[in-house]
Design a protein around this motif. Structure first.
Motif, PDB file in Angstrom:
ATOM      1  N   ILE A 130     -22.186  -8.635  51.762  1.00 48.93           N
ATOM      2  CA  ILE A 130     -23.005  -8.969  53.163  1.00 48.93           C
ATOM      3  C   ILE A 130     -24.027  -9.929  52.392  1.00 48.93           C
ATOM      4  O   ILE A 130     -25.134  -9.753  51.161  1.00 48.93           O
ATOM      5  CB  ILE A 130     -23.715  -7.512  53.623  1.00 48.93           C
TER       6      ILE A 130
ATOM      7  N   GLU B 262     -12.448  -4.418  52.094  1.00 49.88           N
ATOM      8  CA  GLU B 262     -11.915  -5.270  53.015  1.00 49.88           C
ATOM      9  C   GLU B 262     -13.308  -5.780  53.494  1.00 49.88           C
ATOM     10  O   GLU B 262     -12.984  -7.295  53.409  1.00 49.88           O
ATOM     11  CB  GLU B 262     -11.926  -3.831  53.956  1.00 49.88           C
ATOM     12  N   ARG B 263     -14.341  -5.893  53.581  1.00 48.70           N
ATOM     13  CA  ARG B 263     -15.194  -6.584  54.090  1.00 48.70           C
ATOM     14  C   ARG B 263     -15.931  -7.585  53.530  1.00 48.70           C
ATOM     15  O   ARG B 263     -16.630  -8.139  54.063  1.00 48.70           O
ATOM     16  CB  ARG B 263     -16.128  -6.124  54.665  1.00 48.70           C
TER      17      ARG B 263
ATOM     18  N   LEU C 140     -13.564  -0.216  52.820  1.00 47.72           N
ATOM     19  CA  LEU C 140     -14.216  -0.399  53.650  1.00 47.72           C
ATOM     20  C   LEU C 140     -14.996  -1.725  53.281  1.00 47.72           C
ATOM     21  O   LEU C 140     -14.978  -2.507  53.492  1.00 47.72           O
ATOM     22  CB  LEU C 140     -15.456   0.138  55.082  1.00 47.72           C
ATOM     23  N   LYS C 141     -15.983  -1.164  52.902  1.00 47.52           N
ATOM     24  CA  LYS C 141     -16.316  -2.514  51.573  1.00 47.52           C
ATOM     25  C   LYS C 141     -15.541  -3.561  50.874  1.00 47.52           C
ATOM     26  O   LYS C 141     -16.056  -4.398  51.261  1.00 47.52           O
ATOM     27  CB  LYS C 141     -18.114  -2.173  50.760  1.00 47.52           C
TER      28      LYS C 141
ATOM     29  N   GLU D   5     -17.301   2.356  61.824  1.00 44.59           N
ATOM     30  CA  GLU D   5     -19.027   1.888  62.167  1.00 44.59           C
ATOM     31  C   GLU D   5     -19.412   2.284  60.672  1.00 44.59           C
ATOM     32  O   GLU D   5     -20.267   1.140  60.201  1.00 44.59           O
ATOM     33  CB  GLU D   5     -19.720   1.457  63.078  1.00 44.59           C
TER      34      GLU D   5
ATOM     35  N   ASP E  63     -27.247  -2.302  55.985  1.00 43.71           N
ATOM     36  CA  ASP E  63     -25.476  -1.833  55.554  1.00 43.71           C
ATOM     37  C   ASP E  63     -24.913  -0.628  56.158  1.00 43.71           C
ATOM     38  O   ASP E  63     -25.356   0.548  56.061  1.00 43.71           O
ATOM     39  CB  ASP E  63     -25.612  -2.182  54.041  1.00 43.71           C
TER      40      ASP E  63
END
Length: 87
Positions: free
Chosen positions: A85, A81-82, A78-79, A54, A28
């Motif tokens: 994983i 929104e993403r 960001l986590k 990134e 990650d």
């Protein structure tokens, strides 16, 4: 994953190289050590913009330094929104 290395006398081919050969970490990107990202910026391997996009690392000032509070907030956003994983 492959990345394009720019031409230089030490890299006359300027070709594609496996990311592992360039010392890039796997996993990650938002969990990467901020000191490693800063080192890559100082070594001209990563731009300030890419560090933010990134790796979620906020760099500011001259000389460059990591804003840890903003980095923490950006990485959380960001986590979210993403999403998770799934390796």
């Amino acid at each position: 994953m492959y990345i394009q290395k720019p031409w230089s006398p030490d890299n006359a081919s300027g070709g594609l190289h496996p990311a592992e050969c360039l010392g890039m970490e796997q996993g990650d990107s938002l969990e990467r050590e901020v000191s490693s990202v800063l080192e890559d910026i100082l070594d001209h391997k990563v731009s300030i913009e890419k560090a933010r996009e990134e790796y979620g690392v906020v760099i500011e000032g001259t000389p460059f330094r990591v804003n840890l509070d903003e980095t923490t907030r950006l990485r959380l956003r960001l986590k979210e929104e993403r999403g998770p994983i799934h390796w």
